[in-house]
Enzyme design. Sequence first.
Site, mmCIF file in Angstrom:
data_model
loop_
_atom_site.group_PDB
_atom_site.id
_atom_site.type_symbol
_atom_site.label_atom_id
_atom_site.label_comp_id
_atom_site.label_asym_id
_atom_site.label_seq_id
_atom_site.Cartn_x
_atom_site.Cartn_y
_atom_site.Cartn_z
ATOM 1 N N GLY A 87 0.815 -1.215 0.000
ATOM 2 C CA GLY A 87 0.000 0.000 0.000
ATOM 3 C C GLY A 87 0.842 1.256 0.000
ATOM 4 N N ARG A 88 2.074 1.123 0.433
ATOM 5 C CA ARG A 88 2.955 2.306 0.456
ATOM 6 C C ARG A 88 4.355 1.945 -0.017
ATOM 7 N NH1 ARG A 88 4.215 1.869 6.879
ATOM 8 N NH2 ARG A 88 3.850 -0.333 6.689
ATOM 9 N N ASP A 120 -2.547 6.727 2.439
ATOM 10 C CA ASP A 120 -2.035 7.729 1.505
ATOM 11 C C ASP A 120 -0.782 7.243 0.763
ATOM 12 O OD1 ASP A 120 -0.208 7.752 3.519
ATOM 13 O OD2 ASP A 120 -0.471 9.860 4.071
ATOM 14 N N ARG A 178 6.364 -13.064 0.767
ATOM 15 C CA ARG A 178 6.053 -13.280 2.190
ATOM 16 C C ARG A 178 5.189 -14.521 2.338
ATOM 17 N NH1 ARG A 178 5.553 -7.555 3.400
ATOM 18 N NH2 ARG A 178 6.454 -6.543 1.597
ATOM 19 N N ASP A 247 2.127 -11.363 6.796
ATOM 20 C CA ASP A 247 2.496 -10.514 5.646
ATOM 21 C C ASP A 247 3.833 -9.820 5.877
ATOM 22 O OD1 ASP A 247 0.348 -9.300 7.479
ATOM 23 O OD2 ASP A 247 1.434 -7.544 6.767
ATOM 24 N N ASP A 257 10.274 -5.557 7.154
ATOM 25 C CA ASP A 257 9.282 -4.605 7.668
ATOM 26 C C ASP A 257 9.583 -4.159 9.094
ATOM 27 O OD1 ASP A 257 8.094 -4.500 5.271
ATOM 28 O OD2 ASP A 257 6.164 -5.322 5.870
HETATM 29 P P1 AMP Z 1 2.657 -3.171 7.996
HETATM 30 O O1 AMP Z 1 2.155 -4.265 8.892
HETATM 31 O O2 AMP Z 1 3.060 -1.925 8.725
HETATM 32 O O3 AMP Z 1 3.744 -3.660 7.102
HETATM 33 O O4 AMP Z 1 1.455 -2.700 7.054
HETATM 34 C C1 AMP Z 1 0.306 -3.448 6.838
HETATM 35 C C2 AMP Z 1 -0.378 -3.059 5.524
HETATM 36 O O5 AMP Z 1 -0.823 -1.711 5.541
HETATM 37 C C3 AMP Z 1 0.522 -3.187 4.312
HETATM 38 O O6 AMP Z 1 -0.218 -3.821 3.281
HETATM 39 C C4 AMP Z 1 0.858 -1.782 3.971
HETATM 40 O O7 AMP Z 1 1.130 -1.617 2.610
HETATM 41 C C5 AMP Z 1 -0.393 -1.025 4.383
HETATM 42 N N1 AMP Z 1 -0.095 0.380 4.722
HETATM 43 C C6 AMP Z 1 0.589 0.804 5.787
HETATM 44 N N2 AMP Z 1 0.732 2.148 5.789
HETATM 45 C C7 AMP Z 1 0.108 2.598 4.672
HETATM 46 C C8 AMP Z 1 -0.090 3.893 4.093
HETATM 47 N N3 AMP Z 1 0.383 4.997 4.632
HETATM 48 N N4 AMP Z 1 -0.781 3.953 2.934
HETATM 49 C C9 AMP Z 1 -1.258 2.838 2.359
HETATM 50 N N5 AMP Z 1 -1.103 1.604 2.843
HETATM 51 C C10 AMP Z 1 -0.427 1.471 3.998
HETATM 52 MG MG MG Z 2 4.238 -4.980 6.025
#
Ligand code: AMP
Ligand code: MG
Length: 475
Positions: A87-88, A120, A178, A247, A257
């Site tokens: 997502g980012r 975002d 993953r 993930d 991550d």
């Molecule tokens: P994480 O566990 O922090 O790696 O994130 C979990 C999910 O949330 C992942 O699929 C990321 O891509 C999504 N994500 C986290 N922050 C954002 C952001 N600012 N905008 C869009 N997607 C996000």
């Molecule tokens: Mg992640």
Amino acid sequence: MIKFNNSYTKLPEQFYGAATPSAAVMPRLIAVNDSLAKFLNIDLSSYSQDDLTGIFSGKLIPSGAEPIALAYSGHQFGHFNPTMGDGRAILIGEVIGSDGLQYDIQLKGSGKTPYSKRGDGRSWLGPVLREYVVSEAMYSLGIPTTRALGAAETGEDVYREDVLPGGVFTRVARSHIRVGTFEHFASRGDIQNLKILCDYAINRHDSDLNDHADKYNIFFDRIFKRKLDLVSKWMGVGFIHGVMNTDNTSISGETLDFGPCAFMDHFSYNKVFSSIDTHGRYAYSNQGRIAVWNLSVLANALFPLLQREGESQEEAVKRLESAFDDYSKYYDSKWLEVMGKKLGLFNATESDRPLIGQFLNYLEEHNQDFTNIFRSLNTLEFVDKEFEKEWLLRLDLQEKTQEEAISLMNSVNPYVIPRNHQIEKMIRLAVDGDYTLFEKLLKVLQNPYEENVSNLKFTLPPNNDEVVKRTFCGT
Ligand code: AMP
Ligand code: MG
């Protein structure tokens, strides 16, 4: 020049979505990792400073790049989420490293992707700098990890609880596949793509298995061991990942991550930093068990491929279940090996568990700093004389000199680690435009096992007013 050698974009369309970096407005380059660039055969001298700023902020797409966001699913705190994905983060392409292996180059925080949902796609500077310093420190500690290739400010504001400066982090990984990538296809009953993913991952990570008749089972076994080796190493340096969701569980055995991760100062078995880990699911001493749980999710996802020819479903389940008992034992033995070495034991055995436990209990009861106390054992003295006596007797039993035991301890008990309060301070300063601590930390953490009194202040635990109690996700 970056010589791209992209392979993920050749996979079926369900694996990814096209994505264009968009966050850079008035970018400014923060850092480029010259030695990693060199390892990746990237000729930095062929770019102007403006080009580098453009590349590491996502403003300039280098020729040969094919930016995509990867699709995946995952179990987040135990609950399945079928629609996740980058997502980012945007994979700009793959390159071949000096070791002949393939590496992903990914921008993090460069803007929205098809998987951003309501997010975002941006990142503020804090997580960018944290991941840069901590992942490079992890590398220097000798622990498998994704690495930092570059970082840039975007010049764009990011809206969180406050308005914050935006940043882009460039990360390098053996791959970004993953456990959740396998779940993505398995949960959709898409066995064809599951098999394509598996064959792709084997070719990328374990190509010696390409033609093996039982390749999926062996591959699975290797992923398991890589992950448990990794977690045992985290345990040895007091690292708490913080969000061990499936993930965020790489199949390459790399630390992946860096969200609310942290190294603990004083020792506590159940230490948690992450603000969202309210039940301590990912607490320090739970990490081995959670890794096994995550891999049981992988076993479920891969099940259609793990069943051997001529084996009934029941038999396959039975075989895998008994393999899991072995995996738990495997982790326990790795943990024992790691903790034993920290006490100077070349070959710790089951009978050494009480001694290790006694030491750790002492640390917890007396609020002792994990890193510094272990490091101080190189004097062959310890404040708790009862422990000291037993420990020295045990060291005497091994056919090694005291010098050998000391150098073993010094090679596994770091002198300096990335301490939370230093990281937070570094981020605060950088937000005000002062990157001196960022650069200093990068340098100091390059030789974490080397005693160097000029770095003494970076070895100190936080004062009461500097203690970091909570860490936050990378968003
Ligand atoms: P994480 O566990 O922090 O790696 O994130 C979990 C999910 O949330 C992942 O699929 C990321 O891509 C999504 N994500 C986290 N922050 C954002 C952001 N600012 N905008 C869009 N997607 C996000
Ligand atoms: Mg992640």
